[in-house]
Design an enzyme around this catalytic site. Structure first.
Site, short mmCIF file in Angstrom:
data_model
loop_
_atom_site.label_atom_id
_atom_site.label_comp_id
_atom_site.label_asym_id
_atom_site.label_seq_id
_atom_site.Cartn_x
_atom_site.Cartn_y
_atom_site.Cartn_z
N LYS A 1 0.85 -1.20 0.00
CA LYS A 1 0.00 0.00 0.00
C LYS A 1 0.88 1.25 0.00
O LYS A 1 0.61 2.21 -0.71
CB LYS A 1 -0.91 0.01 1.24
CG LYS A 1 -2.07 -0.97 1.14
CD LYS A 1 -2.80 -1.05 2.47
CE LYS A 1 -3.66 -2.30 2.53
NZ LYS A 1 -4.02 -2.72 3.87
N GLN B 1 -4.46 -1.61 10.01
CA GLN B 1 -4.39 -2.94 9.40
C GLN B 1 -5.04 -3.99 10.32
O GLN B 1 -4.72 -4.07 11.50
CB GLN B 1 -2.91 -3.30 9.15
CG GLN B 1 -2.70 -4.64 8.49
CD GLN B 1 -3.30 -4.73 7.10
OE1 GLN B 1 -3.15 -3.84 6.28
NE2 GLN B 1 -4.02 -5.81 6.84
N ASP C 1 -10.83 3.40 4.85
CA ASP C 1 -11.27 2.01 4.67
C ASP C 1 -12.80 1.95 4.63
O ASP C 1 -13.37 0.95 4.19
CB ASP C 1 -10.78 1.15 5.86
CG ASP C 1 -9.63 0.26 5.47
OD1 ASP C 1 -9.45 0.02 4.26
OD2 ASP C 1 -8.92 -0.20 6.38
#
Ligand code: NDP
Length: 285
Positions: free
Chosen positions: A50, A94, A117
């Protein structure tokens, strides 16, 4: 019939190139903060990928790597600092987190305008209400893009989604409903799943069951999106039996090279959108 393969890798690359052009025209670089707790090898690789992808587009991306034993309050404190930092546009934590930390609490702590997200309850609620301000989770947003790119208008199509997780199945169900699909969401307690998928114009498999969806589960000409990532003997398999299904479907995504690359592209798109929203609001404020 032999299916047209939906090339997620190429479509994502085109999207990233467009984004890079738009980012180059901004006065400042969008900033993505990635928070990683612990040393799960797969998570470390995902986050580095990422970071590389964000930097390649001209964004700034830092990984805040905390030790496995970090107390929950220390993680919440870091998120609070990132929330209050005007230079930070997007925050991603994460998953999975170590067991002693509540992921629900952590996700909820992220400022909703920085929740790139889209997992927080505020953005999930906006999506549920079909509110255009919603930050949409990257994987379902990428799937919607692939579907519209391949078959165009989705109105009236019957979509069967296999899986009801908060990160794929549920947000995708809202997205497709908002595009006027008729949506059926299946899960592990669904009875006679093939009977449902046989009626579908669109089948999205997101259950983590290697090669479960077979040709005889489909009607001729269906579009099949395979979200699954199953690693067996160091090889990747989707939730769809690709070689079998490609004889009957009209469109199909491969694994790897389908949904996966779209997820990162959409995460970066969300970060860019967050930057724009925050800077417009700053101007107004
Ligand atoms: P979860 O494990 O959170 O959810 C799986 C869902 O599938 C659950 O709703 C479960 O039902 C359902 N399910 C499990 N077995 C069956 C079955 N035999 N029949 C019907 N439904 C079933 O997974 P995620 O949503 O996080 O991920 C799904 C897959 O997608 C995984 O392989 C994951 O690795 C992959 N993935 C890929 C991404 C990408 O970028 N390509 C991103 C995110 C995920 P129940 O609710 O009843 O337990």
């Amino acid at each position: 019939m032999t299916a047209t393969i939906i090339d997620g890798k190429l479509i994502a690359e085109n999207l990233r190139n467009l984004l890079a052009e738009k980012i180059a025209a901004l006065p400042n670089k969008p900033y993505l903060a990635v928070v990683l707790v612990g040393n799960d090898p797969a998570s470390i690789i995902y986050d580095r990928n990422k970071q590389k992808a964000a930097q390649a587009l001209g964004m700034v991306c830092d990984i805040y790597h905390l030790p496995e034993e970090t107390p929950e309050e220390d993680l919440l404190e870091l998120i609070g600092r990132l929330n209050n930092d005007r230079n930070v546009n997007g925050i991603l934590v994460q998953m999975p987190l170590p067991k002693h930390i509540s992921s629900a609490k952590v996700i909820e702590a992220i400022a909703h305008e920085k929740d790139v997200d889209g997992f927080g309850p505020y953005n999930a609620g906006l999506l549920h209400e079909n509110d255009p301000r919603a930050m949409i989770a990257a994987t379902p947003k990428g799937i919607l893009y692939l579907l519209e790119h391949s078959i165009g208008d989705l109105s009236g199509k019957h979509a069967v989604i296999i899986g009801r997780s908060n990160i794929v199945g549920r947000p995708l169900a809202s997205l497709l409903l908002n595009r006027h699909c008729t949506v059926t969401v299946a899960h592990s307690k669904t009875v006679d799943l093939p009977k449902l998928t046989q009626q579908a114009d669109i089948v999205v498999a997101a259950c983590g069951c290697s090669q479960m969806v077979k040709k005889d589960w489909l009607k001729e000409g269906a579009t099949v999106i395979d979200v699954g990532i199953n690693r067996i003997d160091n090889k990747l398999f989707g939730d769809v039996d690709f070689d079998d299904v490609k004889e009957k479907a009209a469109f199909i995504t491969p694994v790897p090279g389908g949904v996966g690359p779209m997820t990162i592209a959409m995460l970066l798109d969300n970060t860019y959108q967050a930057y724009l929203n925050q800077n417009n609001n700053l101007k107004k404020g």
